[in-house]
Design a protein around this motif. Structure first.
Motif, PDB file in Angstrom:
ATOM      1  N   SER A  72       0.854  -1.186   0.000  1.00 47.09           N
ATOM      2  CA  SER A  72       0.000   0.000   0.000  1.00 47.09           C
ATOM      3  C   SER A  72       0.889   1.234   0.000  1.00 47.09           C
ATOM      4  O   SER A  72       2.065   1.164   0.355  1.00 47.09           O
ATOM      5  N   ALA A  73       0.298   2.363  -0.370  1.00 45.76           N
ATOM      6  CA  ALA A  73       1.078   3.602  -0.375  1.00 45.76           C
ATOM      7  C   ALA A  73       1.369   4.086   1.034  1.00 45.76           C
ATOM      8  O   ALA A  73       2.423   4.664   1.292  1.00 45.76           O
ATOM      9  N   CYS A  74       0.438   3.846   1.953  1.00 47.88           N
ATOM     10  CA  CYS A  74       0.608   4.333   3.319  1.00 47.88           C
ATOM     11  C   CYS A  74      -0.124   3.413   4.295  1.00 47.88           C
ATOM     12  O   CYS A  74      -0.802   2.464   3.882  1.00 47.88           O
ATOM     13  N   ILE A  75       0.010   3.685   5.559  1.00 42.36           N
ATOM     14  CA  ILE A  75      -0.428   2.764   6.599  1.00 42.36           C
ATOM     15  C   ILE A  75      -1.940   2.646   6.689  1.00 42.36           C
ATOM     16  O   ILE A  75      -2.469   1.661   7.186  1.00 42.36           O
ATOM     17  N   ASP A  76      -2.675   3.629   6.187  1.00 42.38           N
ATOM     18  CA  ASP A  76      -4.128   3.611   6.352  1.00 42.38           C
ATOM     19  C   ASP A  76      -4.830   4.162   5.114  1.00 42.38           C
ATOM     20  O   ASP A  76      -4.520   5.256   4.652  1.00 42.38           O
TER      21      ASP A  76
END
Length: 402
Positions: A159-163
């Protein structure tokens, strides 16, 4: 009866307007036009295209020392270092919207919950720092790579980021570049990453953005570069590599297209060109036709390259167009490292940083070292680890490419 005599073939080749392109990119480091307001949250990528484009143009000297330091400090201003008990969200943000100018503890604590690294912004931020000659001493490399590992999916994608984000081949590439540049892979699972990449190989031997998607030039680059940077390119068998080359070479019309039956586009001179450089196949392309198309998108008034002829130039197509020309050996342009998408000068600086880190850690030359920067102008070595076996990489039930 009148006769038209076409003398164009006797004219001198159209020149690349190097100084105009440099001025065009420099403007984007000073002021962004109103039409780009929607790109504020990805401002780091605009800085990347401008700074790295100036580097390929051998024009970084146009950036004054104070401005260069201001850019470096601005990049570090987006660095997220997780505190104790926080998620592994280390990395760089793309803008400063989540960094309010306030002393109010309640506001700062609230905004802190929305501060996390983004893989694409982390990659471009690191590339800018390296290109500007920073020593990366302000970074906690482990914290950043922990953030990369935290967004890896069980099937190997990222994913690009954690959320709340997409996960696909673009971020596989970003993850590989981050780990490579920081010379540390930590808990990133390279085996599941390899499996995700190879499962994304389509029947026609291009790679899709996600499983069961359509083969695409941009994601084919992302897949091949990620394999190279992770030291796993050698796991592709020779037959598969040749069929990949075939798919890539067939993307050239005059310039390059990203998919069959699509129009050509300046940016694919990089995505397809770099892919072929990685596979040692770029010399099989028509340099002249490629150059003619790229220059047909050149803005002769303000500089820059556009997606298509008569379109508006932008930093993205300007930078990738310059890189595409650099692969052909265009005079006045610096050689480009295809896998990392940065100049060979920046890559050489990165290698020096790796040597310093390894010396400090008591490590010798490992699988990330490469013999010579000069040899990588058009292609990189196939893989730096010896392998006694190859992996069958085509698992499509459909017919093989002929």
């Amino acid at each position: 009866m009148s006769h038209h005599i076409d003398m164009e073939e006797h004219n001198e080749p159209e020149p690349v307007l190097l100084s105009k392109h440099a001025k065009n990119l420099l403007r984007f480091l000073n002021l962004l036009p109103a039409r780009m307001a929607s790109h504020d949250n990805t401002r780091s990528t605009i800085v990347f295209f401008a700074v790295c484009g100036l580097d390929v143009l051998n024009s970084l000297h146009l950036v004054p020392p104070k401005m260069r330091q201001d850019i470096i400090d601005w990049i570090y201003g987006g660095l997220v270092v997780p505190r104790d008990q926080e998620k592994n969200c280390g990395g760089f943000m793309g803008c400063r919207a989540m960094v309010p100018k306030s002393e109010d503890a309640e506001i700062l604590d609230c905004m802190r919950r929305y501060q996390w690294g983004h893989l694409a912004m982390t990659y471009t931020s690191l590339a800018v720092l390296v290109t500007l000659g920073d020593d990366l001493s302000r970074l906690d490399r482990k914290s950043i790579v922990d953030g990369v590992a935290a967004v890896q999916k069980p099937e190997g994608s990222f994913s690009a980021c954690i959320d709340g984000s997409e996960d696909d081949m673009r971020f596989v590439y970003c993850a590989a570049t981050i780990c490579y540049m920081l010379d540390y892979w930590g808990d990133v699972n390279k085996e599941t990453m390899f499996q995700f990449i190879t499962r994304s190989l389509r029947y026609d031997y291009g790679f899709s953005q996600e499983l069961e998607g359509e083969a695409h030039g941009g994601t084919t680059f992302c897949a091949l570069a990620a394999l190279h940077l992770s030291g796993q390119l050698h796991r592709l068998d020779a037959t598969t590599v040749e069929r990949m080359k075939r798919w890539l070479i067939f993307r050239q019309m005059d310039g390059f297209q990203g998919r069959p039956n699509k129009p050509v586009d300046t940016c694919y001179s990089f995505w397809i060109g770099a892919s072929l450089c990685i596979l040692d196949g770029f010399e099989l392309t028509d340099y002249t036709k490629n150059r003619e198309f790229i220059l047909s998108t050149q803005d002769k008034l303000i500089g820059g390259f556009a997606k298509w002829p008569q379109a508006t130039p932008d930093p993205f197509h300007t930078y990738l167009g310059l890189c595409g020309l650099a692969f052909t050996g265009e005079p006045g342009l610096s050689p480009v490292n295809p896998s990392l998408n940065m100049s060979m000068a920046a890559y050489t600086h990165l290698q020096h940083l790796h040597e310093q880190w390894r010396s400090a850690n008591g490590r010798g030359d490992e699988d990330l070292s490469v013999s010579s920067a000069f040899k990588q102008q058009l292609h990189l070595s196939k893989g730096v680890e010896a392998s006694s076996t190859t992996t069958t990489t085509s698992n499509s039930p459909l017919i093989s490419a002929q």
